[in-house]
Motif scaffolding. Structure first.
Motif, short mmCIF file in Angstrom:
data_model
loop_
_atom_site.label_atom_id
_atom_site.label_comp_id
_atom_site.label_asym_id
_atom_site.label_seq_id
_atom_site.Cartn_x
_atom_site.Cartn_y
_atom_site.Cartn_z
N ILE A 146 22.91 29.18 19.99
CA ILE A 146 23.60 29.16 18.70
C ILE A 146 23.19 30.43 17.95
CG2 ILE A 146 23.80 27.98 16.48
CD1 ILE A 146 23.20 25.35 18.04
N PHE A 147 24.17 31.14 17.42
CA PHE A 147 23.86 32.33 16.62
C PHE A 147 24.89 32.46 15.51
CE2 PHE A 147 26.94 34.02 19.55
CZ PHE A 147 27.53 35.10 18.93
N VAL B 113 27.87 29.66 15.60
CA VAL B 113 28.74 29.39 16.74
C VAL B 113 27.89 28.99 17.94
CG1 VAL B 113 30.62 30.91 15.97
CG2 VAL B 113 28.81 31.82 17.43
N LEU B 114 28.49 28.25 18.85
CA LEU B 114 27.84 27.82 20.08
C LEU B 114 28.44 28.58 21.25
CD1 LEU B 114 26.01 25.69 21.62
CD2 LEU B 114 28.14 24.43 21.95
N VAL B 115 27.60 29.22 22.05
CA VAL B 115 28.07 29.95 23.22
C VAL B 115 28.42 28.95 24.32
CG1 VAL B 115 27.47 31.63 25.00
CG2 VAL B 115 26.63 31.94 22.65
N ILE B 116 29.66 29.07 24.85
CA ILE B 116 30.06 28.19 25.95
C ILE B 116 30.35 28.96 27.25
CG2 ILE B 116 30.89 26.32 24.49
CD1 ILE B 116 33.76 27.40 25.01
N GLU B 117 30.53 30.27 27.13
CA GLU B 117 30.73 31.10 28.32
C GLU B 117 30.39 32.54 27.97
OE1 GLU B 117 34.12 32.32 31.63
OE2 GLU B 117 34.66 30.98 30.00
N GLY C 66 18.97 29.35 17.54
CA GLY C 66 18.55 28.13 18.21
C GLY C 66 19.38 27.86 19.43
N LYS C 67 19.23 26.65 19.93
CA LYS C 67 19.90 26.23 21.16
C LYS C 67 20.04 24.72 21.11
CE LYS C 67 19.39 27.28 26.05
NZ LYS C 67 19.95 28.59 26.25
N LEU C 68 21.08 24.17 21.71
CA LEU C 68 21.19 22.72 21.79
C LEU C 68 20.02 22.15 22.58
CD1 LEU C 68 24.95 21.90 22.56
CD2 LEU C 68 23.79 21.90 20.36
N THR C 69 19.52 21.00 22.15
CA THR C 69 18.47 20.32 22.91
C THR C 69 19.08 19.76 24.20
OG1 THR C 69 18.87 18.20 21.83
CG2 THR C 69 17.21 19.67 20.81
N GLU C 70 18.24 19.40 25.13
CA GLU C 70 18.73 18.82 26.40
C GLU C 70 19.55 17.57 26.15
OE1 GLU C 70 18.72 20.00 29.57
OE2 GLU C 70 17.93 21.83 28.65
#
Length: 105
Positions: free
Chosen positions: A6-7, A22-26, A89-93
């Motif tokens: 996420i950035f 935004v969330l990176v998906i690709e 950050g990043k999504l948790t598992e």
């Protein structure tokens, strides 16, 4: 940038735009595909809300408020929009697994 990072990016639309998470998906060499992240949910229609994924672990993902991933539109950002930026950050598992189950494809 990696998948599920996420950035903060400038996202443009029809003559306007704003900075938003935004969330990176690709990821490709020169383009990132992302979903917008929003805090606005309650005022949206039921149809729109059905496309919003609730991030349970929003604080661990680096977000300031309870947030949702808007899966209605995939946005492609050129390298200049993300090159040199650091993820917040990043999504948790747990959220990753729920998110993958949520997606219709």
């Amino acid at each position: 940038m990696e998948i599920f990072d996420i950035f903060i990016a400038y996202v443009a639309w029809e003559g306007s735009g704003k900075l938003r998470p935004v969330l990176v998906i690709e990821r490709q060499d020169t383009v990132l595909s992302v979903f917008n992240i929003t805090t606005r949910y309650d005022e949206k229609s039921e149809v729109i809300r059905s496309k919003y994924f609730k991030i349970n672990d929003w604080q661990q993902a680096g977000l300031d408020k309870p947030s949702y991933i808007d899966t209605a539109t995939i946005r492609n950002l050129p390298k200049v929009a993300w090159d040199g930026k650091t993820p917040i950050g990043k999504l948790t598992e747990a959220d990753k697994l729920r998110f993958l189950d949520f997606l219709p494809y």
